[in-house]
Write a protein that holds these residues in place. Sequence first.
Motif, short mmCIF file in Angstrom:
data_model
loop_
_atom_site.label_atom_id
_atom_site.label_comp_id
_atom_site.label_asym_id
_atom_site.label_seq_id
_atom_site.Cartn_x
_atom_site.Cartn_y
_atom_site.Cartn_z
N THR A 18 18.45 9.09 23.41
CA THR A 18 17.01 9.20 23.64
C THR A 18 16.57 10.66 23.58
O THR A 18 15.55 11.00 22.96
CB THR A 18 16.63 8.59 25.00
N THR A 46 12.44 12.22 40.35
CA THR A 46 12.68 13.62 40.01
C THR A 46 14.15 13.91 39.76
O THR A 46 14.49 14.99 39.27
CB THR A 46 12.16 14.53 41.14
N MET A 51 10.42 6.95 36.65
CA MET A 51 11.56 7.83 36.82
C MET A 51 11.35 8.74 38.02
O MET A 51 10.26 9.26 38.25
CB MET A 51 11.77 8.68 35.55
N ILE A 78 19.04 7.32 30.23
CA ILE A 78 18.56 8.12 31.35
C ILE A 78 19.77 8.64 32.13
O ILE A 78 20.74 7.92 32.36
CB ILE A 78 17.66 7.29 32.27
N ASP A 106 11.31 20.73 29.14
CA ASP A 106 10.13 19.87 29.23
C ASP A 106 9.63 19.53 27.83
O ASP A 106 9.42 20.41 27.01
CB ASP A 106 9.03 20.58 30.01
N PHE A 141 16.38 12.09 34.19
CA PHE A 141 15.89 12.75 32.98
C PHE A 141 16.44 12.02 31.75
O PHE A 141 17.45 11.33 31.82
CB PHE A 141 16.29 14.23 32.96
N PHE A 142 15.77 12.18 30.63
CA PHE A 142 16.21 11.56 29.38
C PHE A 142 17.43 12.30 28.84
O PHE A 142 17.50 13.54 28.90
CB PHE A 142 15.10 11.57 28.34
N LEU A 176 13.99 12.71 20.99
CA LEU A 176 12.88 13.54 21.46
C LEU A 176 12.95 14.96 20.91
O LEU A 176 11.93 15.59 20.66
CB LEU A 176 12.87 13.57 22.99
N GLY A 224 5.77 16.79 29.10
CA GLY A 224 5.73 16.42 30.49
C GLY A 224 6.94 15.63 30.96
O GLY A 224 7.00 15.23 32.13
N TYR A 225 7.89 15.38 30.07
CA TYR A 225 9.10 14.63 30.44
C TYR A 225 10.28 15.58 30.60
O TYR A 225 10.41 16.55 29.84
CB TYR A 225 9.44 13.59 29.37
N ARG A 226 11.13 15.29 31.56
CA ARG A 226 12.37 16.05 31.75
C ARG A 226 13.41 15.52 30.76
O ARG A 226 13.72 14.32 30.75
CB ARG A 226 12.87 15.90 33.19
N VAL A 227 13.95 16.43 29.96
CA VAL A 227 14.87 16.04 28.88
C VAL A 227 16.07 16.99 28.88
O VAL A 227 15.91 18.20 29.09
CB VAL A 227 14.17 16.10 27.50
#
Length: 241
Positions: free
Chosen positions: A11, A3, A1, A32, A60, A6-7, A15, A63-66
């Motif tokens: 999904t 920058t 992915m 996404i 965050d 993001f999810f 999360l 560590g994932y952008r959501v």
Amino acid sequence: MSTAQFFSHVTAAHLHGLPLPRRFATSGVIHICVDDPAERQRVRGTVAHHARPGTVRLVDIGGYRVAAPVDVWRQLSAVLNLDELIVMGDALVGGRRPLATMAELRTGVARHAGKRGARRLREALDWVRPGVLSPRETEIRLLLVRAGLPEPEVNAPLTDRSGRKIATGDLVYREYRVLVEYDGEQHRTDEEQYHWDIDRLDAIMEADWRVVRLNKTHLRLKSASAVRKVDTALRDRGWRP
């Protein structure tokens, strides 16, 4: 992915731990979102969405952008029905650690005006209540109110005749001292929970509360029976339509 990605949607709901209908449980598709159309790539097993820059707040998670919880609720207004949106809305402002406030939900609904699902989202907001601890509590509350019964308090304190708190109840009709409790699977399969429930309910009934216990069968197969049980308890305690 990249920058710019993001999810989002289903999904992101997974999360955040938000309740979703069973039809989304095993889809295996990752959603996404991108704020740059040029980044919207077609990859097997994914669904790509586009959002204008600045219209979705990000958080965050590991560590994932959501997409933020309220924005996920807005995104899913296009695919969830009214009751499913209410259940998710209750989850956002309920639980031990709410993910949002009612003010944030109202702001989210206002930002969604004119978009797909906006009318349904606005109607769902009218039914959302803080303090709900499970989707079943939401389902029972909707069932009872839509049947013409008064709206109960959600996860409210129960007191004895002297005003001393003795417990917290799922759905509480304080004026009539009627308590509606949902018995989930853990109440039956967890022996320690089962014995704790017996002692707790004994204390509640000794304090002159009328207790109505419901389970998943009442919701799926015997909804009329559930309404009748609560209606009878309320009438016995003085309520009149």
